[in-house]
Design a protein around this motif. Sequence first.
Motif, PDB file in Angstrom:
ATOM      1  N   LEU A  26       0.843  -1.192   0.000  1.00 22.44           N
ATOM      2  CA  LEU A  26       0.000   0.000   0.000  1.00 22.44           C
ATOM      3  C   LEU A  26       0.877   1.240   0.000  1.00 22.44           C
ATOM      4  N   ASN A  27       0.270   2.385  -0.275  1.00 20.80           N
ATOM      5  CA  ASN A  27       0.966   3.657  -0.101  1.00 20.80           C
ATOM      6  C   ASN A  27       0.955   4.008   1.381  1.00 20.80           C
ATOM      7  N   PHE A  28       2.127   4.290   1.907  1.00 18.53           N
ATOM      8  CA  PHE A  28       2.283   4.724   3.294  1.00 18.53           C
ATOM      9  C   PHE A  28       3.145   5.966   3.250  1.00 18.53           C
ATOM     10  N   PHE A  29       2.568   7.109   3.593  1.00 22.60           N
ATOM     11  CA  PHE A  29       3.238   8.396   3.442  1.00 22.60           C
ATOM     12  C   PHE A  29       3.748   8.569   2.008  1.00 22.60           C
ATOM     13  N   GLU A  56      -8.864  -5.415   3.946  1.00 21.44           N
ATOM     14  CA  GLU A  56      -9.543  -4.233   4.496  1.00 21.44           C
ATOM     15  C   GLU A  56      -8.979  -3.816   5.850  1.00 21.44           C
ATOM     16  N   ILE A  57      -8.669  -4.757   6.710  1.00 23.60           N
ATOM     17  CA  ILE A  57      -8.107  -4.419   8.020  1.00 23.60           C
ATOM     18  C   ILE A  57      -6.756  -3.736   7.842  1.00 23.60           C
ATOM     19  N   THR A  58      -5.954  -4.248   6.939  1.00 25.17           N
ATOM     20  CA  THR A  58      -4.637  -3.640   6.687  1.00 25.17           C
ATOM     21  C   THR A  58      -4.795  -2.252   6.092  1.00 25.17           C
ATOM     22  N   ARG A  59      -5.729  -2.072   5.157  1.00 28.21           N
ATOM     23  CA  ARG A  59      -5.981  -0.734   4.599  1.00 28.21           C
ATOM     24  C   ARG A  59      -6.363   0.251   5.701  1.00 28.21           C
ATOM     25  N   GLN A  60      -7.269  -0.167   6.572  1.00 30.21           N
ATOM     26  CA  GLN A  60      -7.701   0.712   7.661  1.00 30.21           C
ATOM     27  C   GLN A  60      -6.551   0.996   8.629  1.00 30.21           C
ATOM     28  N   LEU A  66      -0.214  -8.142  -5.244  1.00 30.61           N
ATOM     29  CA  LEU A  66      -0.284  -7.954  -3.793  1.00 30.61           C
ATOM     30  C   LEU A  66      -0.679  -6.519  -3.424  1.00 30.61           C
ATOM     31  N   TRP A  67      -0.866  -5.663  -4.442  1.00 31.77           N
ATOM     32  CA  TRP A  67      -1.240  -4.269  -4.217  1.00 31.77           C
ATOM     33  C   TRP A  67      -2.705  -4.219  -3.810  1.00 31.77           C
ATOM     34  N   ILE A  68      -3.002  -3.687  -2.609  1.00 34.53           N
ATOM     35  CA  ILE A  68      -4.383  -3.654  -2.129  1.00 34.53           C
ATOM     36  C   ILE A  68      -4.873  -2.230  -1.890  1.00 34.53           C
ATOM     37  N   ASP A  69      -4.065  -1.230  -2.194  1.00 37.04           N
ATOM     38  CA  ASP A  69      -4.487   0.150  -1.981  1.00 37.04           C
ATOM     39  C   ASP A  69      -5.540   0.511  -3.035  1.00 37.04           C
ATOM     40  N   ARG A  70      -6.373   1.443  -2.691  1.00 34.41           N
ATOM     41  CA  ARG A  70      -7.427   1.876  -3.641  1.00 34.41           C
ATOM     42  C   ARG A  70      -6.982   3.080  -4.408  1.00 34.41           C
TER      43      ARG A  70
END
Length: 104
Positions: free
Chosen positions: A7-10, A62-66, A100-104
């Motif tokens: 995911l994107n983080f910062f 979803e839990i990881t995204r949140q 494995l990319w789960i970001d929206r």
Amino acid sequence: VQRAFWLNFFNKQTPFATGPEKGARNSEAAVLFAQIHKPRRGHYKAEFTLVTENAATLPEGEITRQYVKYLEKVIYQHPDVWLWSHRRWKREWKEEYRELWIDR
């Protein structure tokens, strides 16, 4: 890394371990996020946020995204207490991780 959620983080592509979410989903556990504040020396206050009462009811990832969204918010609010020495960005993004990319 090849089993991590990405995911994107910062604003940087970042891997996150899948184990905590998978464990919660498999056991149908409740999921809480915790933030610890230090209002003054020697005093700590914990604040809990309920994500879900049953992790299995949420879609995979979803839990990881949140969590990533929550973690960014907490760090923006209290950057002085965040430990940056864990080298979150030691892995580089590769196109082979696309599935494995789960970001929206």
